[in-house]
Design a protein around this motif. Structure first.
Motif, short mmCIF file in Angstrom:
data_model
loop_
_atom_site.label_atom_id
_atom_site.label_comp_id
_atom_site.label_asym_id
_atom_site.label_seq_id
_atom_site.Cartn_x
_atom_site.Cartn_y
_atom_site.Cartn_z
N ASP A 43 67.20 53.88 53.97
CA ASP A 43 66.56 55.02 53.31
C ASP A 43 67.56 55.87 52.53
O ASP A 43 67.29 56.31 51.42
CB ASP A 43 65.85 55.89 54.34
N ARG A 44 68.72 56.08 53.14
CA ARG A 44 69.73 56.94 52.48
C ARG A 44 70.19 56.33 51.18
O ARG A 44 70.28 57.01 50.15
CB ARG A 44 70.92 57.13 53.43
N VAL A 45 70.48 55.04 51.18
CA VAL A 45 70.99 54.40 49.97
C VAL A 45 69.89 54.25 48.92
O VAL A 45 70.09 54.55 47.74
CB VAL A 45 71.62 53.04 50.30
N ARG A 46 68.71 53.81 49.34
CA ARG A 46 67.62 53.59 48.39
C ARG A 46 67.14 54.90 47.79
O ARG A 46 66.80 54.96 46.61
CB ARG A 46 66.47 52.85 49.07
N ARG A 47 67.08 55.96 48.60
CA ARG A 47 66.59 57.24 48.10
C ARG A 47 67.54 57.81 47.06
O ARG A 47 67.11 58.39 46.07
CB ARG A 47 66.41 58.22 49.25
N GLY A 48 68.84 57.65 47.29
CA GLY A 48 69.80 58.18 46.35
C GLY A 48 69.88 57.39 45.06
O GLY A 48 70.09 57.93 43.98
N ALA A 49 69.69 56.06 45.17
CA ALA A 49 69.72 55.16 44.01
C ALA A 49 70.98 55.35 43.17
O ALA A 49 70.96 55.19 41.95
CB ALA A 49 68.48 55.35 43.14
N ASP A 50 72.08 55.69 43.82
CA ASP A 50 73.35 55.87 43.13
C ASP A 50 74.08 54.53 43.12
O ASP A 50 74.43 54.02 44.18
CB ASP A 50 74.18 56.93 43.87
N PRO A 51 74.31 53.96 41.95
CA PRO A 51 74.97 52.65 41.89
C PRO A 51 76.30 52.60 42.62
O PRO A 51 76.65 51.57 43.22
CB PRO A 51 75.15 52.42 40.38
N GLN A 52 77.06 53.69 42.59
CA GLN A 52 78.35 53.70 43.27
C GLN A 52 78.17 53.62 44.78
O GLN A 52 78.94 52.94 45.47
CB GLN A 52 79.13 54.95 42.89
N VAL A 53 77.15 54.31 45.31
CA VAL A 53 76.89 54.25 46.74
C VAL A 53 76.46 52.84 47.13
O VAL A 53 76.91 52.29 48.14
CB VAL A 53 75.80 55.27 47.14
N VAL A 54 75.59 52.24 46.32
CA VAL A 54 75.15 50.87 46.59
C VAL A 54 76.34 49.93 46.63
O VAL A 54 76.47 49.10 47.54
CB VAL A 54 74.14 50.40 45.53
N GLU A 55 77.24 50.05 45.67
CA GLU A 55 78.40 49.16 45.62
C GLU A 55 79.31 49.36 46.83
O GLU A 55 79.88 48.41 47.35
CB GLU A 55 79.18 49.39 44.32
N ARG A 56 79.44 50.60 47.29
CA ARG A 56 80.26 50.85 48.48
C ARG A 56 79.64 50.19 49.71
O ARG A 56 80.34 49.60 50.53
CB ARG A 56 80.43 52.35 48.71
N ALA A 92 68.90 48.29 46.36
CA ALA A 92 68.57 48.79 45.02
C ALA A 92 67.51 47.93 44.35
O ALA A 92 67.44 47.88 43.12
CB ALA A 92 69.84 48.82 44.15
N GLY A 93 66.67 47.28 45.13
CA GLY A 93 65.64 46.44 44.54
C GLY A 93 64.51 46.21 45.52
O GLY A 93 64.16 47.09 46.31
#
Length: 209
Positions: free
Chosen positions: A41-54, A143-144
């Motif tokens: 939820d945290r990663v998907r809600r933020g939808a920040d590409p940098q967070v996803v990559e981390r 992210a998808g």
């Protein structure tokens, strides 16, 4: 699709260690559920590409080993269970990318299904492209479409199972012990494929715990 869950309670390290090693019924299970849904939820809600990559990058290193160990006991009816299986696939490739690329290539050549298309490894298949494929699958989780990412992972596992079985046949006359090891690996990949496919179905119908 969004799944309501209890917000995880931040606890001191000593309390966390106690829960992991405790005999309290369901304590580790509840913590596995909470951490997996909180991360998603945290990663998907933020939808920040940098967070996803981390987050994706953590799976190829040692960044979430403690959490992943907690998830390892969970079944495919749970998000923690399917995330563990995806994490495991990435770590196997990190341990021996050349062997993974060889099995994938063999499996793709032996496949009579659309699995090579669904898995979608970059051509030519190399150790780097297989690692990239696993990263892309993880990226899709955060992210998808999680269901599509799990189906893609299932296709990947079916190809790896075919590749391991093909290599086992080739080694059978020369190295029986290695052939047996490869046959066991093929069965494990086949089981993983079934489990990931089941996870995708549960995600879509809202029954993933």
């Amino acid at each position: 699709m969004h799944r309501d869950h209890q917000r995880p309670i931040l606890q001191p390290t000593a309390d966390f260690d106690w829960i992991i090693g405790s005999d309290e019924p369901g304590a580790a299970h509840r913590l596995a559920q909470e951490t997996s849904w909180a991360l998603l939820d945290r990663v998907r809600r933020g939808a920040d590409p940098q967070v996803v990559e981390r987050v994706v990058g953590l799976a190829s290193g040692d960044g979430i080993d403690d959490i992943a160990e907690l998830w390892a006991a969970e079944g495919t009816h749970s998000l923690a269970g399917v995330l563990w299986r995806l994490y495991l696939l990435r770590r196997v490739v990190a341990a021996d990318p050349e062997a993974a690329a060889d099995l994938f290539t063999r499996g793709s050549a032996a496949s009579a299904t659309i699995d090579p298309v669904v898995a979608g490894a970059a051509e030519p298949v190399t150790p780097g492209s297989i690692a990239g494929l696993c990263d892309t699958i993880l990226r899709g989780v955060f992210a998808g479409d999680l269901g599509a990412a799990l189906d893609r992972a299932a296709s990947y596992c079916r190809l790896m199972a075919l590749g391991a079985a093909d290599l086992a046949d080739a080694r059978d006359a020369h190295d029986d012990a290695h052939a047996t090891q490869l046959t066991t690996r093929a069965l494990r990949y086949s089981t993983l494929a079934q489990e990931l496919h089941a996870g995708a179905r549960r995600w879509r119908d809202g029954t993933l715990a």
